[in-house]
Design a protein around this motif. Sequence first.
Motif, PDB file in Angstrom:
ATOM      1  N   LYS A 165      30.683   9.466  48.305  1.00  0.00           N
ATOM      2  CA  LYS A 165      29.713  10.570  48.386  1.00  0.00           C
ATOM      3  C   LYS A 165      28.336  10.101  47.918  1.00  0.00           C
ATOM      4  O   LYS A 165      27.329  10.356  48.577  1.00  0.00           O
ATOM      5  N   GLN A 166      28.298   9.393  46.806  1.00  0.00           N
ATOM      6  CA  GLN A 166      27.033   8.844  46.298  1.00  0.00           C
ATOM      7  C   GLN A 166      26.418   7.885  47.320  1.00  0.00           C
ATOM      8  O   GLN A 166      25.216   7.914  47.575  1.00  0.00           O
ATOM      9  N   ALA A 167      27.257   7.049  47.917  1.00  0.00           N
ATOM     10  CA  ALA A 167      26.774   6.088  48.914  1.00  0.00           C
ATOM     11  C   ALA A 167      26.127   6.804  50.095  1.00  0.00           C
ATOM     12  O   ALA A 167      25.026   6.438  50.526  1.00  0.00           O
ATOM     13  N   ARG A 168      26.802   7.813  50.624  1.00  0.00           N
ATOM     14  CA  ARG A 168      26.264   8.555  51.776  1.00  0.00           C
ATOM     15  C   ARG A 168      24.915   9.188  51.448  1.00  0.00           C
ATOM     16  O   ARG A 168      24.011   9.202  52.281  1.00  0.00           O
ATOM     17  N   GLN A 169      24.779   9.717  50.231  1.00  0.00           N
ATOM     18  CA  GLN A 169      23.516  10.342  49.832  1.00  0.00           C
ATOM     19  C   GLN A 169      22.365   9.341  49.818  1.00  0.00           C
ATOM     20  O   GLN A 169      21.217   9.712  49.979  1.00  0.00           O
ATOM     21  N   LEU A 170      22.702   8.063  49.638  1.00  0.00           N
ATOM     22  CA  LEU A 170      21.672   7.019  49.568  1.00  0.00           C
ATOM     23  C   LEU A 170      21.555   6.215  50.862  1.00  0.00           C
ATOM     24  O   LEU A 170      20.870   5.204  50.905  1.00  0.00           O
ATOM     25  N   GLY A 171      22.258   6.675  51.909  1.00  0.00           N
ATOM     26  CA  GLY A 171      22.171   5.985  53.189  1.00  0.00           C
ATOM     27  C   GLY A 171      23.077   4.774  53.291  1.00  0.00           C
ATOM     28  O   GLY A 171      22.849   3.892  54.112  1.00  0.00           O
ATOM     29  N   PHE A 172      24.116   4.736  52.466  1.00  0.00           N
ATOM     30  CA  PHE A 172      25.092   3.647  52.504  1.00  0.00           C
ATOM     31  C   PHE A 172      26.432   4.196  52.963  1.00  0.00           C
ATOM     32  O   PHE A 172      26.657   5.408  52.982  1.00  0.00           O
ATOM     33  N   ASP A 181      20.983  10.393  61.798  1.00  0.00           N
ATOM     34  CA  ASP A 181      21.914  11.404  62.303  1.00  0.00           C
ATOM     35  C   ASP A 181      22.556  12.190  61.164  1.00  0.00           C
ATOM     36  O   ASP A 181      22.848  13.367  61.290  1.00  0.00           O
ATOM     37  N   ALA A 182      22.766  11.526  60.029  1.00  0.00           N
ATOM     38  CA  ALA A 182      23.375  12.178  58.877  1.00  0.00           C
ATOM     39  C   ALA A 182      22.341  12.954  58.055  1.00  0.00           C
ATOM     40  O   ALA A 182      22.686  13.545  57.041  1.00  0.00           O
TER      41      ALA A 182
END
Length: 150
Positions: free
Chosen positions: A113-120, A146-147
């Motif tokens: 979840k943290q990764a997705r928030q930072l574009g990872f 897109d995200a």
Amino acid sequence: SQTMMPATQWWQQLQDRNYGRDLNFEMAIEGNMSLPAELFDTAADNLIDNARIKRLTDLTIQIDIILAADESGPYIEVRDSGWAVPDQIAQKLFSEVVDSDSGLGIGLLQTAKQARQLGFDLYLHCNRDTEVCFILRSMPQGEAQDAGLL
């Protein structure tokens, strides 16, 4: 926000934290590349701990940590030579709490979840007996847009 740190400095700190744990470290980054230190710390520590838990039941398991870079930036791989993650767990690993013999998968869920928030993106790249590999890498710019991250 994330503290950006030179990749070589972060890498040395990771090795220092894990001194004496029988881990294989390989770095393939040149130049002055930086990375989000807290995210990489969280991912590396979680993935290394999970692999070390597997090794408690099989002392022959080899654990490799690789820091490299490609066109999207730095990425880290944590590989182990243990058994594959069962399919029913692997399917849910980064999207919900999963019960397993060694825990509930909360660390991986929160890290993803943290990764997705930072574009990872944190994902299970390879999942077969003797070769299990998790990767944390920057999402391609189109996927991040897109995200709604860029």
